[in-house]
Design an enzyme around this catalytic site. Structure first.
Site, PDB file in Angstrom:
ATOM      1  N   LYS A  98       0.866  -1.172   0.000  1.00  0.00           N
ATOM      2  CA  LYS A  98       0.000   0.000   0.000  1.00  0.00           C
ATOM      3  C   LYS A  98       0.905   1.225   0.000  1.00  0.00           C
ATOM      4  O   LYS A  98       1.614   1.481   0.971  1.00  0.00           O
ATOM      5  CB  LYS A  98      -0.917   0.005   1.221  1.00  0.00           C
ATOM      6  CG  LYS A  98      -1.870   1.195   1.244  1.00  0.00           C
ATOM      7  CD  LYS A  98      -2.643   1.257   2.553  1.00  0.00           C
ATOM      8  CE  LYS A  98      -3.478   2.533   2.588  1.00  0.00           C
ATOM      9  NZ  LYS A  98      -3.957   2.835   3.957  1.00  0.00           N
ATOM     10  N   GLY A 159      -8.324   9.558   9.802  1.00  0.00           N
ATOM     11  CA  GLY A 159      -8.675   9.680  11.205  1.00  0.00           C
ATOM     12  C   GLY A 159      -9.673  10.762  11.542  1.00  0.00           C
ATOM     13  O   GLY A 159      -9.968  10.990  12.716  1.00  0.00           O
ATOM     14  N   ALA A 185      -9.774   5.642   4.465  1.00  0.00           N
ATOM     15  CA  ALA A 185      -9.613   6.814   5.339  1.00  0.00           C
ATOM     16  C   ALA A 185     -10.894   7.620   5.502  1.00  0.00           C
ATOM     17  O   ALA A 185     -11.645   7.833   4.547  1.00  0.00           O
ATOM     18  CB  ALA A 185      -8.498   7.739   4.850  1.00  0.00           C
ATOM     19  N   GLY A 186     -11.108   8.045   6.729  1.00  0.00           N
ATOM     20  CA  GLY A 186     -12.183   8.978   7.050  1.00  0.00           C
ATOM     21  C   GLY A 186     -13.494   8.361   7.480  1.00  0.00           C
ATOM     22  O   GLY A 186     -14.364   9.057   8.003  1.00  0.00           O
ATOM     23  N   ASN A 207      -9.743   1.606   9.781  1.00  0.00           N
ATOM     24  CA  ASN A 207      -8.808   1.441  10.881  1.00  0.00           C
ATOM     25  C   ASN A 207      -9.314   2.168  12.128  1.00  0.00           C
ATOM     26  O   ASN A 207      -9.809   1.562  13.066  1.00  0.00           O
ATOM     27  CB  ASN A 207      -7.423   1.920  10.470  1.00  0.00           C
ATOM     28  CG  ASN A 207      -6.345   1.603  11.493  1.00  0.00           C
ATOM     29  OD1 ASN A 207      -5.169   1.812  11.250  1.00  0.00           O
ATOM     30  ND2 ASN A 207      -6.689   1.087  12.663  1.00  0.00           N
ATOM     31  N   SER A 208      -9.221   3.504  12.123  1.00  0.00           N
ATOM     32  CA  SER A 208      -9.549   4.275  13.327  1.00  0.00           C
ATOM     33  C   SER A 208     -10.952   3.993  13.841  1.00  0.00           C
ATOM     34  O   SER A 208     -11.169   3.902  15.052  1.00  0.00           O
ATOM     35  CB  SER A 208      -9.398   5.774  13.054  1.00  0.00           C
ATOM     36  OG  SER A 208      -8.076   6.092  12.721  1.00  0.00           O
TER      37      SER A 208
END
Length: 259
Positions: A98, A159, A185-186, A207-208
């Protein structure tokens, strides 16, 4: 069956999980198992054989049915990302990389020019390149042309939990792409993952939203269910939108009276 194809690899799960921000490795492993994810991304700096407490490679490689996708997070140039990719392949044995190049730590936006250059070279070297990019349809097409296995446009800033702020551009990327489009993301809520899949994304990376949730394993499972539901909705074909009301019942008669 409806599978996700990335290079020669085939996955039944369309949820990809990140491994950062978890409070401990045991909780991370529990969340991965609950998610049903088969592809997991990990930063090169977490491959630490000397400091066992910081090493994620050992715990992750012990999981059955998991393919590792190292990432180049921390790289600020194409040269750094390429160097990191070579080390990651040697350590992990995985062909996936990645490509993450975000030189400004204040906003962590990906550098489009450096990302394209690193991706072009790594694809020639036989990597399965998965570049993290701004939601730019032109860049996405250029990356497809140089041999990337997928493109990974950001839903919103890393994040931030702002969801699909770039939905319009992501839809354009999907429309023009011949390779899987993976929102990265986001995302904050499972409903946002479902919405991304309903648009036609091949997968989502989270992830987050899982790692900092009150109950990471339960949230991971919720995202898995949302991704499956969104994909099923996309395959079933959503009803078209209309700018005016359309009755669900005939309006020609009512209680025996003709209108």
């Amino acid at each position: 069956m409806d599978f996700l194809h990335l290079g020669s690899f085939v996955f039944s799960s369309r949820l990809i999980l990140g491994t950062g921000k978890f409070s401990n490795a045991d909780l991370m492993i529990e969340a991965i198992k609950a998610s049903g994810a088969q592809l997991v991304t990990v930063a090169l700096r977490r491959f630490n054989r000397e400091q066992i407490a910081d090493d994620l490679f050992g715990p992750l490689s012990a999981l059955q049915g998991i393919t590792l996708m190292p990432n180049t997070s921390g790289a600020s140039t194409a040269r750094e990302a390429i160097h990191a990719a070579h080390i990651a392949r040697e350590l992990s044995g995985s062909p996936f990389i990645k490509v993450e190049i975000h030189p400004n730590p204040q906003h962590l936006m990906p550098d489009a020019l450096e990302t394209w250059e690193a991706s072009r070279i790594l694809a020639k070297e036989g990597f399965l390149v998965m570049p993290y990019i701004p939601a730019d349809p032109v860049l996405a097409k250029r990356l497809e042309e140089v041999g990337c296995a997928s493109v990974m446009p950001l839903g919103s800033a890393i994040g931030s939990g702002q969801g699909l702020a770039n939905a319009g551009m992501i839809e354009l990327i999907i429309r023009e792409s011949g390779i899987p489009v993976i929102v990265d993301a986001g995302l904050r809520a499972p409903s946002e993952a479902a919405a991304a899949m309903e648009m036609g994304c091949g997968a989502v990376l989270v992830n987050s939203a899982v790692a900092v949730a009150g109950n990471p394993p339960e949230m991971a499972n919720a995202f898995a269910e949302a991704v499956r539901a969104g994909r099923r909705a996309f395959k079933a074909e959503l009803m078209p939108k209309s700018s005016f009301a359309l009755s669900t019942s005939p309006l020609t008669t009512f209680l025996g009276k003709k209108s």
